[in-house]
Scaffold this motif. Sequence first.
Motif, short mmCIF file in Angstrom:
data_model
loop_
_atom_site.label_atom_id
_atom_site.label_comp_id
_atom_site.label_asym_id
_atom_site.label_seq_id
_atom_site.Cartn_x
_atom_site.Cartn_y
_atom_site.Cartn_z
N ILE A 189 0.85 -1.21 0.00
CA ILE A 189 0.00 0.00 0.00
C ILE A 189 0.88 1.26 0.00
O ILE A 189 0.79 2.09 -0.90
CB ILE A 189 -0.95 0.02 1.21
CG1 ILE A 189 -1.94 -1.15 1.13
CG2 ILE A 189 -1.71 1.35 1.28
CD1 ILE A 189 -2.85 -1.31 2.35
N LEU A 190 1.75 1.38 0.99
CA LEU A 190 2.56 2.60 1.09
C LEU A 190 3.57 2.70 -0.06
O LEU A 190 3.97 3.80 -0.45
CB LEU A 190 3.25 2.66 2.46
CG LEU A 190 2.29 2.61 3.66
CD1 LEU A 190 3.05 2.74 4.98
CD2 LEU A 190 1.21 3.69 3.59
N GLY B 37 -3.97 5.07 -4.32
CA GLY B 37 -3.46 3.94 -3.55
C GLY B 37 -3.79 4.06 -2.07
O GLY B 37 -4.77 3.49 -1.59
N VAL B 38 -2.99 4.83 -1.37
CA VAL B 38 -3.17 4.91 0.08
C VAL B 38 -4.50 5.57 0.45
O VAL B 38 -4.99 6.47 -0.25
CB VAL B 38 -1.98 5.70 0.71
CG1 VAL B 38 -2.00 7.16 0.33
CG2 VAL B 38 -1.95 5.53 2.22
N GLY B 39 -5.10 5.09 1.53
CA GLY B 39 -6.36 5.65 2.00
C GLY B 39 -6.12 6.92 2.79
O GLY B 39 -6.03 6.91 4.01
N TRP C 175 -7.12 -5.84 5.18
CA TRP C 175 -6.03 -4.87 5.08
C TRP C 175 -4.69 -5.61 5.18
O TRP C 175 -4.51 -6.45 6.07
CB TRP C 175 -6.20 -3.85 6.21
CG TRP C 175 -5.16 -2.79 6.28
CD1 TRP C 175 -4.72 -2.00 5.26
CD2 TRP C 175 -4.45 -2.36 7.46
NE1 TRP C 175 -3.78 -1.11 5.73
CE2 TRP C 175 -3.60 -1.32 7.07
CE3 TRP C 175 -4.47 -2.77 8.79
CZ2 TRP C 175 -2.76 -0.67 7.98
CZ3 TRP C 175 -3.65 -2.14 9.69
CH2 TRP C 175 -2.80 -1.09 9.28
N ASN D 101 -11.99 -2.73 4.83
CA ASN D 101 -10.84 -2.42 3.97
C ASN D 101 -10.21 -3.74 3.54
O ASN D 101 -9.79 -4.52 4.39
CB ASN D 101 -9.85 -1.59 4.80
CG ASN D 101 -8.59 -1.21 4.04
OD1 ASN D 101 -8.43 -1.53 2.87
ND2 ASN D 101 -7.68 -0.53 4.72
N TYR E 45 -12.64 3.84 10.77
CA TYR E 45 -13.44 4.78 9.95
C TYR E 45 -14.70 5.27 10.65
O TYR E 45 -15.70 5.54 9.97
CB TYR E 45 -13.81 4.10 8.63
CG TYR E 45 -12.63 3.60 7.86
CD1 TYR E 45 -11.87 4.46 7.08
CD2 TYR E 45 -12.24 2.26 7.94
CE1 TYR E 45 -10.76 4.01 6.38
CE2 TYR E 45 -11.13 1.79 7.25
CZ TYR E 45 -10.40 2.68 6.48
OH TYR E 45 -9.30 2.22 5.80
N LYS F 67 -8.15 8.78 9.99
CA LYS F 67 -9.06 9.22 8.91
C LYS F 67 -10.10 10.20 9.42
O LYS F 67 -10.33 11.23 8.82
CB LYS F 67 -9.79 8.03 8.29
CG LYS F 67 -9.02 6.74 8.24
CD LYS F 67 -8.05 6.67 7.10
CE LYS F 67 -7.34 5.33 7.16
NZ LYS F 67 -6.34 5.11 6.20
N PHE G 248 -12.91 3.04 0.27
CA PHE G 248 -12.42 2.29 -0.88
C PHE G 248 -13.51 1.67 -1.73
O PHE G 248 -14.56 1.29 -1.23
CB PHE G 248 -11.50 1.16 -0.40
CG PHE G 248 -10.38 1.66 0.46
CD1 PHE G 248 -9.36 2.44 -0.09
CD2 PHE G 248 -10.35 1.39 1.83
CE1 PHE G 248 -8.34 2.92 0.71
CE2 PHE G 248 -9.34 1.87 2.63
CZ PHE G 248 -8.32 2.64 2.06
N ARG H 47 -8.06 -2.22 -5.62
CA ARG H 47 -8.69 -1.28 -4.69
C ARG H 47 -8.36 0.14 -5.10
O ARG H 47 -7.22 0.45 -5.40
CB ARG H 47 -8.15 -1.55 -3.28
CG ARG H 47 -8.81 -0.73 -2.20
CD ARG H 47 -8.05 -0.82 -0.88
NE ARG H 47 -6.95 0.15 -0.82
CZ ARG H 47 -6.29 0.48 0.30
NH1 ARG H 47 -6.61 -0.10 1.45
NH2 ARG H 47 -5.31 1.36 0.28
#
Length: 451
Positions: free
Chosen positions: A62-63, A81-83, A180, A233, A264, A297, A399, A425
């Motif tokens: 992800i990162l 990409g990243v949330g 995740w 996620n 979230y 978030k 996502f 995603r």
Amino acid sequence: MDFEFSSSSSSDRRIGTLLRHLVGGSESLAMDPRSSVAASPTSGIAGGSVFAHLVQAPEDPILGVTVAYNKDPSPSKLNLGVGAYRTEDGKPLVLNVVRKAEQQIINDRSRVKEYLPIVGLAEFNKLSAKLILGADSPAIRENRVTTVQCLSGTGSLRVGAEFLAKHYHEKTIYIPVPTWGNHPKIFALAGLSVKTYRYYDPATRGLNFKGLLEDLGSASSGAIVLLHACAHNPTGVDPTVQQWEQIRQLLRSKGLMPFFDSAYQGFASGNLESDAQSIRMFVADGGECLVAQSFAKNMGLYGERVGALSIVCKAADVAGRVESQLKLVIRPMYSNPPIHGASIVAAILRDRNMFNEWTLELKAMADRIISMRKQLFDALRARGTPGDWSHIVKQIGMFTFTGLNTAQVSFMTKEYHIYMTSDGRISMAGLSSKTVPHLTEAIHAAVTRVA
Ligand code: LMR
């Protein structure tokens, strides 16, 4: 360096040889650059690196997408990409209410930079538990909850996992498929044995409820079960309230231990209460559970690393002893948590006006994401892109699990400079009205040209 070792026994001789190698004595192994010997400790001491044997590790799935995005010079590049939330202009957002809280903190000259207690800022812990469990939670009223400040969601999950690995009788945790990417690593490194349960159905792009019930129904009694509190996620697929109730009954009847990941709250639906409903159902039955809570978030405090772990127990005296053990987990890991992020959260949660302002800003972020779903769905329909894209509007949270395959994702990155995780995603929070047409074109090309 002189080293003398003499002995007649063969095992002592072997130790002697080993020690001489370690100190680079005359019997050191010959250095052959092609052999693994070059990687022996001797070579490090003799001039090469003791780490020379390391292979290059892959980037985080992800990162690492952001790392690749940052290297791309294209002006049309798009990071989905990243949330992490972005404004309509594609910029990171610091909430107004966060700026206000920070100003208040800076203006308060009585504030010092002393260490926090091992469990963090007491007021933050109290308010965080109230936020997630509800102001009227019987568990809070009866002092059955212990809450410790941790380093965002990951840190909270890790502290909880370390605690369970040490003190809980069952060492197996069931995690949903998919989940995740950091989840399996966190639990495995804490010493838990990680198993999976079915969650997502690629055919319907929805919940595989039957598979979930079957797998958890055959889980070993007492095992731990990881549950995403809301906005799962990476899929954005959540159980309905009725399905949550069935999951609750199943877990309780088998004595399975729920471990919620709540990343979230308020960000999925725009409503803090409904996004915490799944957890509250499990707390209302008087049973035990763990909750990892993140403010990355919903307050936009990503880099402040602020979160909390709450453990709901059946009795106040147990909660007290649990907390004493959590301190033993935390102290050798990072001693005590950082003060700034937790002070911001506490300032917002304690003040009615600031709290209200936060809920409005939170709702605005959630609404913008919901509107992005609609815009992307409409644009794909208008473009005539083959496929049923209704899951874009049905899924919830940050996502969309598009259903695009790895080859299609690579194609979109190569040809359109759109960055997303290889499982298909996309972060809806990274999209804006301006970039919807570009993404639509890319998806259309991918599904029509790449199998
Ligand atoms: C994500 O899933 O993109 C976020 O939770 C960020 C992260 O740390 O993976």
